[in-house]
Design a protein around this motif. Structure first.
Motif, PDB file in Angstrom:
ATOM      1  N   ASP A 100      14.466   8.858   5.128  1.00 30.89           N
ATOM      2  CA  ASP A 100      14.796   9.397   3.805  1.00 30.89           C
ATOM      3  C   ASP A 100      16.141  10.125   3.829  1.00 30.89           C
ATOM      4  O   ASP A 100      16.917  10.036   2.872  1.00 30.89           O
ATOM      5  CB  ASP A 100      13.687  10.350   3.333  1.00 30.89           C
ATOM      6  CG  ASP A 100      12.390   9.613   3.025  1.00 30.89           C
ATOM      7  OD1 ASP A 100      12.420   8.363   2.930  1.00 30.89           O
ATOM      8  OD2 ASP A 100      11.348  10.283   2.893  1.00 30.89           O
ATOM      9  N   PHE A 101      16.409  10.841   4.916  1.00 33.50           N
ATOM     10  CA  PHE A 101      17.675  11.568   5.041  1.00 33.50           C
ATOM     11  C   PHE A 101      18.851  10.590   5.032  1.00 33.50           C
ATOM     12  O   PHE A 101      19.856  10.811   4.350  1.00 33.50           O
ATOM     13  CB  PHE A 101      17.664  12.381   6.340  1.00 33.50           C
ATOM     14  CG  PHE A 101      18.813  13.338   6.474  1.00 33.50           C
ATOM     15  CD1 PHE A 101      18.714  14.628   6.005  1.00 33.50           C
ATOM     16  CD2 PHE A 101      20.008  12.946   7.075  1.00 33.50           C
ATOM     17  CE1 PHE A 101      19.772  15.516   6.124  1.00 33.50           C
ATOM     18  CE2 PHE A 101      21.068  13.816   7.194  1.00 33.50           C
ATOM     19  CZ  PHE A 101      20.954  15.106   6.720  1.00 33.50           C
ATOM     20  N   VAL A 102      18.727   9.503   5.780  1.00 33.98           N
ATOM     21  CA  VAL A 102      19.810   8.504   5.862  1.00 33.98           C
ATOM     22  C   VAL A 102      19.947   7.750   4.546  1.00 33.98           C
ATOM     23  O   VAL A 102      21.061   7.510   4.068  1.00 33.98           O
ATOM     24  CB  VAL A 102      19.552   7.528   7.030  1.00 33.98           C
ATOM     25  CG1 VAL A 102      20.492   6.337   6.983  1.00 33.98           C
ATOM     26  CG2 VAL A 102      19.690   8.260   8.366  1.00 33.98           C
ATOM     27  N   ASP A 103      18.799   7.394   3.940  1.00 31.15           N
ATOM     28  CA  ASP A 103      18.837   6.597   2.708  1.00 31.15           C
ATOM     29  C   ASP A 103      19.319   7.391   1.508  1.00 31.15           C
ATOM     30  O   ASP A 103      19.739   6.804   0.509  1.00 31.15           O
ATOM     31  CB  ASP A 103      17.447   6.021   2.410  1.00 31.15           C
ATOM     32  CG  ASP A 103      16.990   5.026   3.467  1.00 31.15           C
ATOM     33  OD1 ASP A 103      17.860   4.463   4.158  1.00 31.15           O
ATOM     34  OD2 ASP A 103      15.770   4.821   3.613  1.00 31.15           O
ATOM     35  N   SER A 104      19.249   8.727   1.573  1.00 27.69           N
ATOM     36  CA  SER A 104      19.624   9.539   0.413  1.00 27.69           C
ATOM     37  C   SER A 104      21.138   9.746   0.316  1.00 27.69           C
ATOM     38  O   SER A 104      21.610  10.318  -0.652  1.00 27.69           O
ATOM     39  CB  SER A 104      18.936  10.904   0.488  1.00 27.69           C
ATOM     40  OG  SER A 104      19.430  11.633   1.593  1.00 27.69           O
ATOM     41  N   ARG A 105      21.880   9.309   1.323  1.00 22.74           N
ATOM     42  CA  ARG A 105      23.335   9.523   1.305  1.00 22.74           C
ATOM     43  C   ARG A 105      24.063   8.212   1.589  1.00 22.74           C
ATOM     44  O   ARG A 105      23.493   7.283   2.146  1.00 22.74           O
ATOM     45  CB  ARG A 105      23.725  10.580   2.343  1.00 22.74           C
ATOM     46  CG  ARG A 105      23.324  10.218   3.754  1.00 22.74           C
ATOM     47  CD  ARG A 105      23.531  11.357   4.735  1.00 22.74           C
ATOM     48  NE  ARG A 105      24.910  11.703   4.950  1.00 22.74           N
ATOM     49  CZ  ARG A 105      25.726  11.045   5.769  1.00 22.74           C
ATOM     50  NH1 ARG A 105      25.310   9.994   6.447  1.00 22.74           N
ATOM     51  NH2 ARG A 105      26.974  11.426   5.927  1.00 22.74           N
ATOM     52  N   PRO A 191      14.029   1.520   1.700  1.00 24.48           N
ATOM     53  CA  PRO A 191      14.292   2.913   1.285  1.00 24.48           C
ATOM     54  C   PRO A 191      13.319   3.369   0.211  1.00 24.48           C
ATOM     55  O   PRO A 191      13.054   2.638  -0.746  1.00 24.48           O
ATOM     56  CB  PRO A 191      15.720   2.856   0.749  1.00 24.48           C
ATOM     57  CG  PRO A 191      16.338   1.675   1.409  1.00 24.48           C
ATOM     58  CD  PRO A 191      15.225   0.679   1.589  1.00 24.48           C
ATOM     59  N   GLN A 192      12.785   4.567   0.376  1.00 23.03           N
ATOM     60  CA  GLN A 192      11.819   5.139  -0.570  1.00 23.03           C
ATOM     61  C   GLN A 192      12.448   6.218  -1.447  1.00 23.03           C
ATOM     62  O   GLN A 192      11.781   6.768  -2.311  1.00 23.03           O
ATOM     63  CB  GLN A 192      10.639   5.744   0.205  1.00 23.03           C
ATOM     64  CG  GLN A 192       9.910   4.770   1.105  1.00 23.03           C
ATOM     65  CD  GLN A 192       9.183   3.688   0.351  1.00 23.03           C
ATOM     66  OE1 GLN A 192       8.510   3.954  -0.637  1.00 23.03           O
ATOM     67  NE2 GLN A 192       9.319   2.451   0.795  1.00 23.03           N
ATOM     68  N   VAL A 193      13.718   6.549  -1.203  1.00 20.55           N
ATOM     69  CA  VAL A 193      14.398   7.562  -2.005  1.00 20.55           C
ATOM     70  C   VAL A 193      15.701   6.968  -2.573  1.00 20.55           C
ATOM     71  O   VAL A 193      16.249   6.024  -2.002  1.00 20.55           O
ATOM     72  CB  VAL A 193      14.738   8.827  -1.172  1.00 20.55           C
ATOM     73  CG1 VAL A 193      13.490   9.534  -0.733  1.00 20.55           C
ATOM     74  CG2 VAL A 193      15.623   8.492   0.017  1.00 20.55           C
ATOM     75  N   LYS A 194      16.142   7.521  -3.686  1.00 11.25           N
ATOM     76  CA  LYS A 194      17.409   7.086  -4.281  1.00 11.25           C
ATOM     77  C   LYS A 194      18.557   7.869  -3.648  1.00 11.25           C
ATOM     78  O   LYS A 194      18.347   8.919  -3.069  1.00 11.25           O
ATOM     79  CB  LYS A 194      17.388   7.321  -5.797  1.00 11.25           C
ATOM     80  CG  LYS A 194      16.361   6.474  -6.508  1.00 11.25           C
ATOM     81  CD  LYS A 194      16.328   6.815  -7.981  1.00 11.25           C
ATOM     82  CE  LYS A 194      15.254   5.992  -8.682  1.00 11.25           C
ATOM     83  NZ  LYS A 194      15.118   6.375 -10.092  1.00 11.25           N
ATOM     84  N   ARG A 195      19.766   7.357  -3.807  1.00  9.89           N
ATOM     85  CA  ARG A 195      20.938   8.087  -3.301  1.00  9.89           C
ATOM     86  C   ARG A 195      21.067   9.418  -4.035  1.00  9.89           C
ATOM     87  O   ARG A 195      20.901   9.483  -5.248  1.00  9.89           O
ATOM     88  CB  ARG A 195      22.213   7.269  -3.525  1.00  9.89           C
ATOM     89  CG  ARG A 195      22.341   6.083  -2.605  1.00  9.89           C
ATOM     90  CD  ARG A 195      23.782   5.615  -2.604  1.00  9.89           C
ATOM     91  NE  ARG A 195      23.919   4.242  -2.157  1.00  9.89           N
ATOM     92  CZ  ARG A 195      24.008   3.867  -0.897  1.00  9.89           C
ATOM     93  NH1 ARG A 195      23.955   4.773   0.065  1.00  9.89           N
ATOM     94  NH2 ARG A 195      24.154   2.604  -0.559  1.00  9.89           N
ATOM     95  N   GLY A 196      21.356  10.452  -3.299  1.00 12.81           N
ATOM     96  CA  GLY A 196      21.515  11.777  -3.881  1.00 12.81           C
ATOM     97  C   GLY A 196      20.237  12.588  -3.934  1.00 12.81           C
ATOM     98  O   GLY A 196      20.281  13.796  -4.162  1.00 12.81           O
TER      99      GLY A 196
END
Length: 199
Positions: A100-105, A191-196
């Motif tokens: 999630d940390f990698v996928d959010s940025r 990825p389970q989270v969107k960017r940002g």
């Protein structure tokens, strides 16, 4: 004469202990807490778990079906993030947080493959000035990826220390760096989270 009896008793005791340990669920990143069983014990236990029908072809067919089911469950888990059926490499709250940390940025490394193709095409053109541009572009991409990766390592290590102070985190940073090298839409688990978004 005496050795055979004691070795049989050791094998029986080890088998009982291993079967007792396997009945309890364990975090895949936690230490085992038990010695690795001897090969003979592990093989006998594996044979005991898989009930044999006495027919080799039937046993092989059942094993193939079981493997196929496991692989299909694993594919579904990689697509929807179901923790129960993920491969061991991707299981656990630490690995989920890293994903999630990698996928959010946004990371420069995820553009590595498309940029590498463009640079390769430019370098094949037999014009010295274009080849020089391709070489400079290649060096620039590598420097940007290295700087971005160093920044990610520091930020991710700090976040892991704050979020999981008592959890084993071995290999989590390398796992995150390898994930940045994949294009976002090709990453597995998806990825389970969107960017940002904050994980």
């Amino acid at each position: 004469m005496f050795g055979s009896r004691s070795s049989k008793e050791e094998k029986a005791a080890a088998t009982e202990k291993v079967s007792a340990d396997l009945s309890q669920p364990r975090d895949p990143q936690a230490p085992k807490g038990r010695p690795t069983p001897k090969r003979a014990v592990a093989q006998s236990q594996r044979k005991a778990v898989v009930a044999s029908t006495g027919n080799r072809k039937e046993d092989a067919r059942r094993a193939r079906e079981r493997r196929r089911e496991e692989m299909s469950r694993q594919r579904e888990a990689l697509a929807n993030g179901d923790e129960r059926y993920l491969p061991v490499r991707d299981k656990g709250p630490v690995r989920r947080f890293v994903r999630d940390f990698v996928d959010s940025r946004f990371s420069v490394a995820e553009l590595f493959l498309p940029l590498a193709v463009i640079i390769l095409v430019l370098s094949m053109i037999r014009v010295p000035s274009i080849q020089n541009i391709a070489l400079l572009l290649w060096l620039g991409v590598i420097v940007l990826i290295i700087l971005d990766s160093i920044g990610l390592v520091f930020r991710l290590r700090k976040a892991l220390n704050e979020r999981f102070p008592n959890e084993p985190r071995r290999g989590a940073i390398a796992y995150g760096l390898m994930r940045t090298l994949q294009m976002r839409r090709l990453r597995l688990p998806k990825p389970q989270v969107k960017r940002g978004e904050r994980p």
